[in-house]
Design an enzyme around this catalytic site. Structure first.
Site, short mmCIF file in Angstrom:
data_model
loop_
_atom_site.label_atom_id
_atom_site.label_comp_id
_atom_site.label_asym_id
_atom_site.label_seq_id
_atom_site.Cartn_x
_atom_site.Cartn_y
_atom_site.Cartn_z
CD GLU A 157 -2.56 1.23 2.68
OE1 GLU A 157 -3.49 2.04 2.81
OE2 GLU A 157 -2.24 0.41 3.58
CD GLU A 240 -5.97 5.71 6.87
OE1 GLU A 240 -5.92 4.52 6.52
OE2 GLU A 240 -5.01 6.31 7.41
#
Length: 377
Positions: A157, A240
């Site tokens: 990622e 997030e």
């Protein structure tokens, strides 16, 4: 003799004028982009499609507290984000918009997964809306895997932190700094237990940017955290949140993946492959609007068939209609495709198309012109 106000001749004139006005309005409405009704998503993993090619997802994976997002015609906004999570642990969720495949949910028409070695460029554009009463990051995620994976978690990622608010930090530890895409980033590496993570953290908030995703992919490959025979599976832009988060927004998002011989630098910059073509971009600009005539010239010795010209509009620009080509994408990454009668550009010849659009802020020209996947002068 003067006609009376209600004579047949006057009535016919008024009726003709009215019909002409109605025809003009109908033509303008036909040329205008279709309106997109905002869609509220509160299901834990609920999603919807925008622009016919991207997926907006709620993705409330780390909390049982309610969260809702509203998908717009160009992005999304967080409308409810209850609860909180410890700032030394994982966030509550990742509401986002993506191109590619996420747990078998693939965006319409995507050509992802695609092998890294077969991607010439991946232009993307993002505009964020921030709030001050929350703890969160604004994160652009790039996923890589050794296989063309469409389900589950990919191996590596890449996170681009455009902004962070509060006492949070990326996974792992900082290993230095790097210049990628013309910007300087703090670089962090680590693992969350299920995949490797490399994070590029902006030293100060970045509200909007147009860039080439492959710049970050190539940097990651150079560090041994991925390989050129791996696959790009998805690109995602969102947030997030650890605490609160209502009001956060992706105002606009675009993503394209141009297959072909890879380049080595910024989109349209030195070092990229150059095909035998030249683009002339002529504009007429007024306050809030513009038209552009684009000429694509084949300077080589062989014809170019089924041509597609890709480029990235600056942030704040949006297309409203086009002529002499089929244009996909209204903002950010845009691709123009020749019509049936103009799909070939003969050697030494050219094709011209145009479009009309709106803009905010300072007007500037697009970047990163590429013809059938290779950079054009």
């Amino acid at each position: 003799m003067r006609a009376s106000p209600h004579s047949p001749r006057t009535s016919r004139s008024l009726l003709g004028a009215l019909l002409l006005a109605l025809a003009t309005v109908a033509a303008l409405l036909a040329a205008a982009p279709a309106a997109h009704a905002d869609t509220l998503i509160c299901e834990q993993y609920g999603s919807t499609t925008i622009q016919g090619r991207y997926v907006v997802q709620n993705n409330r994976w780390g909390t049982s507290a309610p969260q809702c997002v509203t998908a717009t015609d160009s992005g999304f906004r967080v409308t409810q984000a209850d609860g909180s999570a410890p700032t030394n642990g994982a966030p509550k969720s990742y509401p986002s918009v993506f191109n590619g495949c996420h747990y078998t949910n693939c965006s319409p028409g995507t050509n992802l997964p695609a092998q890294v070695s077969g991607i010439a460029s991946a232009p993307s554009s993002i505009s964020y809306g921030y709030v001050g009463d929350a703890v969160y990051n604004a994160s652009y995620d790039i996923w890589l895997d050794p296989t063309p994976k469409k389900d589950g978690v990919s191996r590596t990622e890449i996170m681009i932190w455009f902004n962070k608010v509060g006492p949070i930090q990326p996974i792992g530890s900082q290993v230095g700094t790097a210049s990628v895409g013309g910007r300087t980033w703090q670089v962090w590496t680590g693992s969350n237990g299920s995949n490797d993570v490399i994070s590029f953290v902006a030293p100060s908030a970045v509200a909007s940017w147009s860039f080439d995703v492959m710049d970050f992919v190539r940097n990651t490959v150079s560090r041994g955290m991925a390989q050129n025979n791996w696959y790009l599976t998805s690109v995602q832009a969102g947030f997030e949140p650890w605490q609160n988060g209502a009001g956060l927004a992706v105002n606009s998002f675009s993503s394209a993946v141009n297959l072909g011989t890879p380049g080595t630098g910024d989109p349209g910059g030195p070092g990229d492959p150059v095909t035998a073509c030249k683009v002339t971009y002529a504009t007429n600009v007024w306050t809030g609007g513009f038209t552009a005539d684009v000429t694509v010239a084949n300077t080589g010795s062989t014809p170019v068939d089924s041509w597609k010209l890709s480029f990235t509009l600056p942030s704040g620009q949006r297309l409203t209609n086009a002529w002499n080509a089929t244009v996909s994408g209204a903002s950010g990454a845009v691709t123009a495709t020749g019509l049936a009668h103009s799909a070939r550009i003969a050697a030494g010849a050219s094709q011209t198309f145009g479009f009309q659009g709106t803009y905010s802020g300072t007007f500037s020209q697009p970047s990163g012109f590429s013809l059938n996947g290779a950079r054009c002068a």
